[in-house]
Scaffold this active site. Structure first.
Site, PDB file in Angstrom:
ATOM      1  N   TYR A 245      37.720 -24.351  -2.956  1.00  0.00           N
ATOM      2  CA  TYR A 245      36.661 -23.578  -3.621  1.00  0.00           C
ATOM      3  C   TYR A 245      36.659 -22.105  -3.209  1.00  0.00           C
ATOM      4  CZ  TYR A 245      34.468 -27.979  -5.114  1.00  0.00           C
ATOM      5  OH  TYR A 245      34.193 -29.189  -5.691  1.00  0.00           O
TER       6      TYR A 245
ATOM      7  N   HIS B 273      -1.014   9.436  12.029  1.00  0.00           N
ATOM      8  CA  HIS B 273      -0.160   8.434  11.396  1.00  0.00           C
ATOM      9  C   HIS B 273       1.289   8.481  11.893  1.00  0.00           C
ATOM     10  CE1 HIS B 273      -3.617   7.823   8.957  1.00  0.00           C
ATOM     11  NE2 HIS B 273      -3.009   7.163   7.988  1.00  0.00           N
TER      12      HIS B 273
ATOM     13  N   ASN C 130       2.387   9.438   1.550  1.00  0.00           N
ATOM     14  CA  ASN C 130       2.015   8.218   0.840  1.00  0.00           C
ATOM     15  C   ASN C 130       3.100   7.837  -0.169  1.00  0.00           C
ATOM     16  OD1 ASN C 130      -0.951   7.105  -0.961  1.00  0.00           O
ATOM     17  ND2 ASN C 130       0.259   6.097   0.566  1.00  0.00           N
TER      18      ASN C 130
ATOM     19  N   ARG D  36      39.346 -20.792  -5.565  1.00  0.00           N
ATOM     20  CA  ARG D  36      39.164 -21.104  -6.982  1.00  0.00           C
ATOM     21  C   ARG D  36      37.830 -20.571  -7.532  1.00  0.00           C
ATOM     22  NH1 ARG D  36      38.175 -27.129  -8.684  1.00  0.00           N
ATOM     23  NH2 ARG D  36      39.085 -27.407  -6.613  1.00  0.00           N
TER      24      ARG D  36
ATOM     25  N   GLU E 233      -6.157  -2.842   3.874  1.00  0.00           N
ATOM     26  CA  GLU E 233      -4.791  -3.102   3.407  1.00  0.00           C
ATOM     27  C   GLU E 233      -4.466  -4.547   3.786  1.00  0.00           C
ATOM     28  OE1 GLU E 233      -2.767  -0.010   5.476  1.00  0.00           O
ATOM     29  OE2 GLU E 233      -3.887   1.558   4.441  1.00  0.00           O
TER      30      GLU E 233
ATOM     31  N   TYR F  65     -11.333  10.381  -2.950  1.00  0.00           N
ATOM     32  CA  TYR F  65     -10.638   9.764  -1.817  1.00  0.00           C
ATOM     33  C   TYR F  65      -9.431  10.579  -1.383  1.00  0.00           C
ATOM     34  CZ  TYR F  65      -7.602   6.706   0.857  1.00  0.00           C
ATOM     35  OH  TYR F  65      -6.798   6.211   1.831  1.00  0.00           O
TER      36      TYR F  65
ATOM     37  N   PHE G 207       1.666   2.640  -4.228  1.00  0.00           N
ATOM     38  CA  PHE G 207       2.302   2.747  -2.919  1.00  0.00           C
ATOM     39  C   PHE G 207       2.787   1.398  -2.387  1.00  0.00           C
ATOM     40  CE2 PHE G 207      -2.382   2.718  -2.446  1.00  0.00           C
ATOM     41  CZ  PHE G 207      -2.518   1.403  -2.001  1.00  0.00           C
TER      42      PHE G 207
END
Length: 591
Positions: A395, A194, A307, A398, A529, A164, A444
């Site tokens: 508060y 991409h 990647n 404190r 994905e 792959y 990834f």
């Protein structure tokens, strides 16, 4: 022959010059001529000779005199910009410099190096690499493991094994086998296709961080990149040649594909690139100007460059470092406010915090004791109300150890996650040289840094939320015993009235930004994905929350210093007086 790289209406042109006695005006006109040469409408000009323009350096944007000879005004291969009179910039116009050009024009090439091996980078070092304080080199061990990893890839290609991303397509195309004579084209096509991000480009500092972190991951030796290519990437970093990386477009699995692809695109000489010398220009010109050649991708190398979770992690690294700084500052600012509001130090007693021993709570209480009234650091302000009838404070005063404390513990937790991620191999497939094979996995996936950064935003926001309430107490005369809105002539002057509104607005924005992005997931890549982290947005909004928190605390600091003026001539402790003096060195008392 001298040559100049000229920016005209968003296009870059290389203009050679046979005679350096020619003027800057000649260079501008020649660039315009070359620009219109292939335009069907002549660039919209009736006559090129009638075009009116200014010429300026890309570095620093300094205007040049059109009458000056080139040998006096410019260096060989300098980058300049022609600004045509009357032009209106289109929305997609890329200026020659990023925002804050005055900062980048002062860049000085560093002399010191950080040696990367993929295993020992920390958050502080990465931020300093982003600021341009260091160059990068590899350790000898890193060079060896990178070479061994590459040998596995070369063997796969030689034997035509189906693996792959090396000899197949990507994502849904994982079953499509690519012939050996197309493997280089496969990697280039991967990077080009991409590179699909949008939005503003990362600043030079953030792009440096992204590039440095990618180098660190590749140095681990599980990516299959060649040592030759990795050294080219390092040379680009050391020359501060930084690709144009849009901030939006990653879903955080399979890694930060879009931004890392833009990073790789510049390295192969395509798209835009920035350097202090050139500003934004075509990558091929920027690399050439620095004596560098574009990377020629070998099998698997495109995938090795794009990647991983480096966008999430590098931005997250900046967020966690800035969060650490503002958390320390928050304790100092709150202590000063407590003094102005004549609060008590009893709530910070050691025994109180020993019986609820959260590390952050104990640390914050210690800081308050170190800053406030004690035998070592007496306070005249504290002495003035020592025998008042007030038993305990609100508060927001404190409970600072409890509220600020958990923020400190949150930052420590997130820093641990981010530091691990800095030195993690997040590729796919992973190359294991010891086993002589590649294995597909899911390193990834950005869920770890995404979840951590969502948590960081929620934690850091609380520093702003409690600070805004302290600002209210400083400004409200029924709570502070000080003039309304910290101004002597109320009505004539509004004092800190709208400064408090600004703090409230920022806190309200933070509330929306604190909604965790990592609880969302959208299926991508044709359901390959099918669960993603949305970590890119987690990192970007964490940075925005940190920035808002810095601004709110700055308002509180100004308000506290304003308030202390109404308690003079009484003085606070020595450390807090030093803080007051520092503020007054840049901001005067508002009457």
């Amino acid at each position: 022959m001298p040559r100049y790289t000229v920016h005209v209406r968003g296009e870059w042109l290389a203009v050679p010059c046979q005679d350096v006695q020619l003027t800057v005006g000649w260079l501008g006109l020649e660039a315009v001529r070359r620009y219109v040469k292939n335009k069907p409408d002549n660039g919209g000009f009736a006559s090129v000779d009638d075009v009116r323009f200014l010429v300026r350096r890309c570095k620093g944007l300094g205007l040049l005199d059109n009458e000056d000879p080139l040998e006096v005004a410019l260096e060989d291969n300098e980058f300049v910009e022609v600004v045509i009179e009357g032009d209106a910039m289109s929305p997609d116009f890329i200026p020659s410099q990023p925002e804050g050009v005055y900062l980048y024009s002062k860049y000085r090439e560093p002399e010191k190096y950080i040696a990367l091996d993929g295993n020992s980078l920390n958050t502080e070092d990465l931020v300093n690499l982003g600021k341009g304080h260091y160059k990068i080199k590899l350790t000898p061990t890193a060079e060896q493991v990178v070479q061994k990893s590459r040998e596995v890839i070369d063997s796969i290609v030689k034997e035509k094994t189906v693996v792959y991303g090396i000899t197949t397509g990507f994502g849904k195309f994982a079953r499509t086998v690519i012939p050996n004579n197309k493997l280089q084209e496969l990697q280039v096509n991967l990077v080009r296709s991409h590179s699909s991000g949008v939005g503003k480009p990362l600043s030079p500092e953030r792009c440096r961080m992204l590039l440095a972190l990618r180098i660190n991951v590749l140095a681990k030796g599980y990516s299959g990149i060649s040592l030759e290519t990795l050294k080219q990437v390092i040379e680009a970093f050391n020359a501060s040649c930084l690709p144009y990386v849009p901030e939006k477009g990653t879903v955080g699995a399979s890694g930060d594909l879009a931004p890392l692809s833009h990073l790789a695109l510049g390295l192969i000489g395509e798209g835009k690139m920035w350097s202090p010398k050139s500003g934004w220009a075509d990558a091929k010109y920027v690399l050439e100007a620095h004596g560098l050649k574009p990377v020629v991708l070998k099998p698997k190398e495109g995938l090795a460059l794009i990647n991983g979770t480096q966008m999430i992690t590098s931005l997250g690294c900046e967020a966690v470092e800035r969060a650490s700084a503002i958390a320390r500052q928050a304790d100092i600012v709150a202590a000063l406010t407590l003094e102005v509001l004549k609060g008590t130090t009893k709530a910070f007693d050691t025994d109180i915090h020993a019986v609820r021993p959260h590390p952050g709570q104990i640390e914050v209480a210690f800081r308050f004791r170190s800053l406030l009234d004690s035998d070592h650091h007496p306070s005249e302000i504290a002495e003035s109300h020592r025998f008042c009838d007030r038993v305990q404070d609100a508060y927001t005063l404190r409970c600072c150890p409890q509220v600020h404390g958990v923020v400190n513990d949150t930052i420590a937790f997130v820093k641990n996650i981010i530091t691990t991620e800095l030195n993690s191999a997040t590729d796919n497939p992973m190359v294991f040289a010891r086993r002589g094979e590649t294995i597909s996995g899911g390193n990834f996936h950005g869920e770890y840094p995404a979840k951590a950064l969502d948590y960081l935003a929620i934690g850091v926001h609380e520093l702003a939320a409690i600070s805004e309430r302290r600002i209210e107490r400083l400004c409200n005369p029924s709570l502070s015993e000080l003039p309304a809105f910290l101004v002597a002539e109320g009505g004539l002057n509004s004092g800190f009235m709208i400064a408090h509104c600004t703090a409230a607005a920022l806190v309200s924005e933070n509330k929306a930004l604190c909604h965790p992005s990592s609880v969302d997931s959208l299926s991508t890549s044709a359901a390959t994905e099918d669960h993603v982290s949305m970590g890119g947005w987690a990192a970007r909004k964490a940075l925005r929350v940190v920035e808002h928190t810095e601004q709110v605390l700055a308002i509180e600091l100004l308000a506290a210093c304003q308030g202390i003026e109404f308690l003079r001539p009484l003085r606070t402790t020595t450390p807090l007086e030093k803080v007051y003096d520092l503020v007054r060195s840049v901001v005067r008392f508002g009457k």
